[in-house]
Design a protein around this motif. Structure first.
Motif, PDB file in Angstrom:
ATOM      1  N   ASP A 258       0.821  -1.197   0.000  1.00 58.26           N
ATOM      2  CA  ASP A 258       0.000   0.000   0.000  1.00 58.26           C
ATOM      3  C   ASP A 258       0.869   1.267   0.000  1.00 58.26           C
ATOM      4  O   ASP A 258       0.626   2.217  -0.736  1.00 58.26           O
ATOM      5  N   ARG A 259       1.924   1.254   0.842  1.00 58.86           N
ATOM      6  CA  ARG A 259       2.827   2.416   0.904  1.00 58.86           C
ATOM      7  C   ARG A 259       3.502   2.642  -0.443  1.00 58.86           C
ATOM      8  O   ARG A 259       3.612   3.763  -0.919  1.00 58.86           O
TER       9      ARG A 259
ATOM     10  N   ASP B 179       1.970   8.912  -6.542  1.00 58.87           N
ATOM     11  CA  ASP B 179       2.383  10.321  -6.440  1.00 58.87           C
ATOM     12  C   ASP B 179       3.359  10.691  -7.540  1.00 58.87           C
ATOM     13  O   ASP B 179       3.438  11.838  -7.958  1.00 58.87           O
ATOM     14  N   LYS B 180       4.129   9.692  -7.977  1.00 54.86           N
ATOM     15  CA  LYS B 180       5.105   9.975  -9.040  1.00 54.86           C
ATOM     16  C   LYS B 180       4.482   9.797 -10.423  1.00 54.86           C
ATOM     17  O   LYS B 180       5.169   9.882 -11.438  1.00 54.86           O
TER      18      LYS B 180
END
Ligand code: DC
Length: 223
Positions: A157-158, A165-166
């Motif tokens: 998940d992280r 985000d990238k």
């Protein structure tokens, strides 16, 4: 004497938050930082550039000795990793590079070719060393040892959030499969398998945020 320089080893599986936590802890302590995974990744990238067969141990060992890796913080873009003086920071972070690094890291000859290079990072006033075998093989005499874990689901998940985000498109299921495969490879290899040192403090980071983990680690160094 490097042996007198304090070392904090932070080992654990990929995605447990070692990189972020280690960098912050090193910054707060004012200590040097060794990202040992970046060395394996750098050899992986160099091997790919040279079109080497990743099952050819002799070629990989030559490549390990020939590959120059430099960590530079002088471009205003944060820490850059130069492989043979080429900025390979972005390529180093790719999932595909991690998989190649994990495959070549299973060769004992490659591991021993990187041993002294890692130990050379032990410089005053101290070193935070992040990896898989920092506390067990590279710095068995480290004064402080931590083993960070988190559930595979939380790690996937992280990673998903970081990649999203990238702007990288991936699925959680795909990431989870890759994480489980890499864990199994890293834990089952015969040389320096991923395991906590007997004297390491285990921290399960599932459900903790970065600052909470940083505080727990710092409490071990300066209780
Ligand atoms: O920490 P990382 O994901 O950047 O590491 C990439 C691969 O390198 C990892 O799957 C296993 C290998 N590795 C290793 O075997 N020993 C280390 N000390 C660090 C990394």
């Amino acid at each position: 004497m490097p042996e007198n320089v304090p070392v904090l080893t932070i080992d654990g599986p990929s995605g447990a938050g070692k990189g972020t936590v280690s960098r912050i802890v090193a910054g707060r302590l004012g200590w040097h930082y060794l990202d040992s995974g970046a060395l394996y990744r750098a050899v992986g990238v160099a091997a790919s550039w040279a079109n080497l067969d990743v099952s050819d141990a002799a070629a990989l060992v030559r490549c390990t000795f020939d590959t120059r890796v430099r960590f530079a913080d002088d471009s205003g873009k944060g820490l850059r990793v130069l492989v043979n003086e080429v900025d390979a920071t972005e390529e180093l972070r790719l999932e595909t590079t991690g998989a190649v690094a994990s495959a070549i890291a299973a060769f004992p000859e490659v591991r021993s070719a990187l041993k002294e290079r890692q130990r050379a990072f032990r410089q005053p006033p101290g070193l935070v060393a992040d990896g898989r075998d920092m506390g067990t093989v590279i710095f068995p005499d480290a004064r402080f040892k931590v083993f960070l874990t988190a559930s595979a689901e939380e790690r996937a998940d992280r990673r998903y959030k970081q990649l999203k985000d990238k702007g990288v498109s991936v699925t959680i299921d795909g990431l989870l499969r890759e994480i489980l495969a890499r864990d199994a490879r890293d834990a089952q290899r015969t040389v320096a398998p991923l395991r906590p040192a007997d004297d390491a403090v285990l921290i399960d980071t599932t459900g903790l945020d970065i600052e909470q983990v940083v505080e727990r680690v710092l409490a071990i160094v300066a209780p």
